[in-house]
Write an enzyme that holds these catalytic residues in place. Structure first.
Site, short mmCIF file in Angstrom:
data_model
loop_
_atom_site.label_atom_id
_atom_site.label_comp_id
_atom_site.label_asym_id
_atom_site.label_seq_id
_atom_site.Cartn_x
_atom_site.Cartn_y
_atom_site.Cartn_z
N GLU A 242 42.79 29.31 45.13
CA GLU A 242 43.38 29.84 46.36
C GLU A 242 42.50 29.31 47.47
OE1 GLU A 242 43.85 31.32 49.62
OE2 GLU A 242 42.81 33.08 48.83
N GLU A 445 48.16 33.82 40.99
CA GLU A 445 47.56 34.96 40.32
C GLU A 445 48.26 36.22 40.78
OE1 GLU A 445 43.29 35.03 39.82
OE2 GLU A 445 43.15 32.92 40.32
#
Length: 469
Positions: A242, A445
């Site tokens: 991320e 996620e």
């Protein structure tokens, strides 16, 4: 000196480096830098614990997550104090978001894993079913902006999926990880299941390159993510990234203007703009552009400045303020540094800032700044707004402010971003996918997506012979 946590024990090692209070610039702790020996010891401890941990039933691992959540609750005030000391966050934010989300992460993934159904497929005389196996040792590299929240966001699914972990928090924010190590020890977590080492990027490089690290999960800058990809390429290790964002918000003329202004104040200036989901590009429909800009600028001047994480990051953000002026921006609010008349004047503060007037191709509008700043641009049509928002090398998050239900659905589905909010911002359901496109990262996620990343499927197929008649 802050000690590493390896194999269930504190380990004092490495050359000490200072951690500074962003509010005042004062040194608040000394931390040992993990060297190759420390990294190797941590990975070996995780590897030694991996088989027994993976062999536990999912229900037992979920029980450990619930015990760790209880431990966080018991050390709640200590975690709040550590997080504030390292980051300079407001007390209210830390008590209502950062630490509670850590508790929620452990409890949510315990439930998701414990109640996830198995998959089985039937054909005539054939049964195929899928089992999932942990990856092994996972390197968890955590950023400085939401250190405890993001550490637990990765730890909980990694652990419940059966992996052991080596965590490296940011060199700027080791405090809450150190408290969590004490929580693991007090809970009696088997040695080596969670290991925590400290250090700069060089320690992280040693960790991800270690041959016994089986996967890497990282939140942070795009540049560091690229470096990790290069480091693990030869062994083709799974990665979950991320990364950065240059997030857009679209404000349509049919919105609730006051609600939109307040929502954008929150999405631009929360945590000093040091959240990957923060808005840096605002597109406002022309009939309300002037009023919106005036209101946002007025509110920006009322926002209490929050410190940048370090002197270096403060200088980076200020360099973008100077860049905006050099590129011809009109500054509606801020653009400099605040003066408090107390010890905060030695801290790492910048003004909450609103600018306008720049090209979409200006560096200011292309590059992630990660500070309390946004650029405001007018648009005329819905299609133009979508094109403006999608004109980015990033694709993490976006927000839409509108009173039209049809428009909300229509526009949201055309925005090239991993997350889109309508008439809100930063509202998260932990069961939903989280992640971005392009330079904003790889993979997702959250919910079962996390469990899918932290485990590998094996399909077992059985041919059933028919009995003799």
């Amino acid at each position: 000196m802050l000690t590493h946590f390896i194999g269930g024990e504190p380990v004092t090692a490495g050359t000490a480096f200072p951690v500074h209070d962003p509010m005042t610039g004062a040194v608040i702790r000394q931390v040992g830098e993990a060297d190759p020996e420390v990294v190797d010891r941590a990975v070996r401890a995780a590897r030694e614990a991996a088989r027994d941990w993976a062999a536990l039933p999912v229900a037992e691992r979920a029980g450990w997550l619930r015990r760790l959540a209880e431990g966080i609750e018991e050390r709640f005030d200590d975690l709040v104090a550590a997080e504030i000391a390292d980051t300079g966050k407001p007390l209210d934010q830390t008590r209502t978001l950062d630490i509670p989300r850590g508790i929620a992460n452990f409890r949510a993934f315990a439930e998701i894993a414990a109640h996830r159904p198995d998959e089985a497929f039937h054909l005539s005389g054939v049964l195929s079913y899928t089992v999932r196996r942990p990856l092994g040792v996972v390197a968890v590299i955590v950023p400085w902006n939401l250190p405890f929240l993001l550490m637990t966001w990765k730890l909980a699914p990694a652990l419940v999926a059966g992996n052991t972990v080596v965590v490296k928090p940011s060199e700027h924010t080791p405090g809450s990880a150190a408290v969590f190590a004490e929580i693991c020890a007090a809970a009696g977590l088997p040695p080596g299941v969670v290991n925590i080492i400290y250090g700069h990027g060089s320690a992280g490089q040693l960790l991800v390159e270690h041959p016994w690290v089986d996967a890497v999960t990282f939140t942070g800058s795009t540049r560091t993510g690229s470096a990790i990809m290069r480091a693990v390429a030869d062994r083709v290790k799974p990665v979950s990234f991320e990364l950065g964002g240059k997030n857009a918000a679209l404000v349509f003329e049919d919105c609730d203007l006051e609600r939109a202004v307040e929502g954008c104040v929150r999405s631009v200036f929360t945590n000093g703009g040091q959240v990957c989901l923060c808005t840096e590009r605002l597109y406002v429909q022309r009939p309300i552009f002037e009023e919106f800009g005036e209101r946002l600028a007025a509110r920006a001047q009322e926002v209490v400045p929050q410190p940048m994480i370090s002197a270096e990051h403060r200088e980076k953000v200020l360099s973008y303020y100077a860049l905006a002026r050099s590129e011809g921006a009109k500054v509606l609010a801020g653009g400099g540094t605040p003066s408090f008349g107390d010890q905060r004047d030695s801290g790492y503060f910048v003004d909450p800032t609103v600018v306008t007037g720049l090209s979409e191709w200006s560096r200011f509008n292309r590059e992630e700044i990660f500070g309390p700043v946004c650029h405001v641009t007018p648009f005329d049509t819905e299609s133009e707004a979508i094109d403006l928002a999608n004109n980015s090398d990033y694709g993490l998050a976006a927000a839409i402010w509108t009173g039209g239900l049809d428009r909300a659905h229509r526009v949201a589905q055309r925005l090239e971003a991993g997350l889109v909010w309508v008439n809100t911002w930063y509202l998260r359901d932990l069961r939903t996918p989280f992640g971005g496109l392009r330079l904003s990262g790889i993979g997702r996620e959250g919910g079962t997506q996390s469990l899918d990343f932290y485990s590998e499927p094996t399909t077992i197929t059985i041919k059933m012979e028919q009995p003799d008649a």
